[in-house]
Design a protein around this motif. Structure first.
Motif, short mmCIF file in Angstrom:
data_model
loop_
_atom_site.label_atom_id
_atom_site.label_comp_id
_atom_site.label_asym_id
_atom_site.label_seq_id
_atom_site.Cartn_x
_atom_site.Cartn_y
_atom_site.Cartn_z
N LEU A 16 -8.84 -14.51 -5.38
CA LEU A 16 -7.39 -14.35 -5.21
C LEU A 16 -7.04 -13.53 -3.98
O LEU A 16 -5.91 -13.05 -3.84
N GLY A 17 -7.99 -13.38 -3.07
CA GLY A 17 -7.75 -12.60 -1.87
C GLY A 17 -6.62 -13.17 -1.01
O GLY A 17 -5.79 -12.41 -0.49
N LYS A 18 -6.59 -14.49 -0.87
CA LYS A 18 -5.51 -15.10 -0.09
C LYS A 18 -4.17 -14.86 -0.75
O LYS A 18 -3.17 -14.56 -0.08
N GLN A 19 -4.11 -14.98 -2.07
CA GLN A 19 -2.86 -14.77 -2.79
C GLN A 19 -2.39 -13.32 -2.63
O GLN A 19 -1.19 -13.07 -2.45
N VAL A 20 -3.32 -12.38 -2.70
CA VAL A 20 -2.96 -10.98 -2.48
C VAL A 20 -2.34 -10.82 -1.10
O VAL A 20 -1.30 -10.16 -0.93
N GLY A 21 -2.97 -11.43 -0.09
CA GLY A 21 -2.46 -11.34 1.26
C GLY A 21 -1.08 -11.95 1.42
O GLY A 21 -0.20 -11.38 2.08
N GLN A 22 -0.90 -13.12 0.82
CA GLN A 22 0.40 -13.80 0.91
C GLN A 22 1.51 -12.98 0.26
O GLN A 22 2.60 -12.82 0.82
N GLU A 23 1.23 -12.46 -0.93
CA GLU A 23 2.23 -11.70 -1.66
C GLU A 23 2.50 -10.36 -0.98
O GLU A 23 3.64 -9.86 -0.99
N LEU A 24 1.48 -9.76 -0.39
CA LEU A 24 1.65 -8.50 0.34
C LEU A 24 2.57 -8.71 1.54
O LEU A 24 3.50 -7.93 1.78
N LYS A 26 4.75 -11.10 1.96
CA LYS A 26 6.09 -11.41 1.45
C LYS A 26 6.82 -10.14 1.03
O LYS A 26 8.01 -9.95 1.33
N ARG A 27 6.10 -9.28 0.35
CA ARG A 27 6.68 -8.01 -0.12
C ARG A 27 7.16 -7.15 1.05
O ARG A 27 8.22 -6.52 0.99
N LEU A 28 6.39 -7.14 2.14
CA LEU A 28 6.71 -6.30 3.29
C LEU A 28 7.60 -6.99 4.32
O LEU A 28 8.08 -6.35 5.25
N GLY A 29 7.79 -8.29 4.16
CA GLY A 29 8.59 -9.04 5.12
C GLY A 29 7.93 -9.18 6.47
O GLY A 29 8.60 -9.16 7.51
N ILE A 30 6.60 -9.35 6.46
CA ILE A 30 5.85 -9.51 7.70
C ILE A 30 5.09 -10.83 7.68
O ILE A 30 5.00 -11.49 6.66
N LYS A 31 4.52 -11.20 8.81
CA LYS A 31 3.87 -12.50 8.96
C LYS A 31 2.50 -12.50 8.28
O LYS A 31 1.78 -11.49 8.29
N PHE A 32 2.15 -13.63 7.71
CA PHE A 32 0.84 -13.84 7.08
C PHE A 32 0.04 -14.83 7.92
O PHE A 32 0.54 -15.89 8.28
N LEU A 198 -1.49 -0.86 -5.19
CA LEU A 198 -2.54 0.05 -4.75
C LEU A 198 -2.68 0.06 -3.23
O LEU A 198 -2.89 1.11 -2.61
N ILE A 199 -2.57 -1.11 -2.62
CA ILE A 199 -2.65 -1.20 -1.15
C ILE A 199 -1.52 -0.40 -0.51
O ILE A 199 -1.74 0.36 0.44
N LEU A 200 -0.32 -0.56 -1.03
CA LEU A 200 0.83 0.15 -0.47
C LEU A 200 0.71 1.66 -0.71
O LEU A 200 1.11 2.46 0.14
N LYS A 201 0.18 2.05 -1.87
CA LYS A 201 -0.02 3.47 -2.15
C LYS A 201 -1.07 4.05 -1.20
O LYS A 201 -0.92 5.17 -0.69
N TYR A 202 -2.10 3.28 -0.94
CA TYR A 202 -3.15 3.73 -0.02
C TYR A 202 -2.57 3.90 1.39
O TYR A 202 -2.87 4.87 2.09
N ARG A 203 -1.73 2.95 1.80
CA ARG A 203 -1.09 3.05 3.11
C ARG A 203 -0.23 4.31 3.20
O ARG A 203 -0.23 5.01 4.21
N GLU A 204 0.50 4.61 2.13
CA GLU A 204 1.33 5.80 2.11
C GLU A 204 0.48 7.07 2.24
O GLU A 204 0.82 7.99 2.97
N CYS A 205 -0.66 7.06 1.56
CA CYS A 205 -1.58 8.21 1.65
C CYS A 205 -2.14 8.33 3.07
O CYS A 205 -2.33 9.46 3.57
N MET A 206 -2.41 7.21 3.71
CA MET A 206 -2.89 7.24 5.10
C MET A 206 -1.85 7.90 6.00
O MET A 206 -2.18 8.72 6.86
N ARG A 207 -0.58 7.50 5.83
CA ARG A 207 0.48 8.07 6.66
C ARG A 207 0.57 9.59 6.46
O ARG A 207 0.68 10.35 7.42
#
Length: 211
Positions: A16-24, A26-32, A198-207
């Motif tokens: 489901l890696g592609k699906q995770v990428g697509q939904e991510l 879409k959620r962020l409003g960026i290109k896939f 989790l990806i978005l939380k990790y990104r927030e922690c990175m920032r």
């Protein structure tokens, strides 16, 4: 590359890696970018798209690492070093160049194609690997391709081997090894939606860490 936020996703087949990428994306409003990357690389290199599709994440028998590190310069498709390369080398380098140009121009999600390696010097790049238990992958692929489970398992093993061989040869890292990525997730344990959280939380922690 400025402050563009880039997400690269390596994935096991059927995870489901592609699906995770697509939904991510879409959620962020960026290109896939998945197969879209092949179209872009074909257009910019002058090679036909069918060539990229036939070589997509497929292992090669030989490659001179120095071509990437020493003699390659982005966009130099008319120079002798590029013209004299074997076809599979041209395909890899055209994709390599396309990935770097995309990341320079926009925030995006890029699936596969050694994108994490191409963007190794990009501080705003988050490299993710998606895996899943074999039984779950077999069920998904069996349903998706409408094949018996034993056939699905064979397909999974073949695709994983191709992706692993391709990644391990063209990069200095190991496909699927946690040390090759910033974040590894198992979609047998959490849903696609939870993976994105989790990806978005990790990104927030990175920032926060880099402030």
């Amino acid at each position: 590359m400025g402050s563009n936020e880039i997400y690269t996703i390596g994935r096991e087949f059927g995870s489901l890696g592609k699906q995770v990428g697509q939904e991510l994306a879409k959620r962020l409003g960026i290109k896939f970018y998945d197969k879209e990357l092949l179209q872009k690389a074909a257009k910019e290199s002058g090679l036909c798209e069918e060539i990229f599709e036939s070589h997509d994440e497929k292992p090669t028998n030989s490659f001179l690492y120095s071509l990437v590190m020493d003699t390659y310069t982005g966009g130099s498709y008319s120079t002798a070093p590029f013209l004299d390369m074997p076809l599979n080398h041209k395909v890899f380098l055209a994709q390599f160049d396309a990935i770097k140009k995309i990341a320079a121009n926009e925030s995006c999600v890029i699936v596969g194609r050694c994108a994490d390696y191409a963007l190794a010097d990009e501080p705003h790049c988050l490299n993710i690997f998606i895996r899943s238990n074999m039984d779950d992958r077999i069920k998904r692929i069996s349903e998706r391709l409408n094949v018996p489970e034993n056939k699905a398992k064979d397909i999974i093993k073949k695709k994983d081997k191709e992706r692993s061989s391709y990644y391990n040869y063209y990069t200095s890292k190991k496909w699927g090894d946690a040390r090759s990525y910033d974040l590894c997730l198992n979609t047998s344990q959490i849903s696609v939606e939870d993976s994105i959280e989790l990806i978005l939380k990790y990104r927030e922690c990175m920032r926060n860490h880099n402030k």
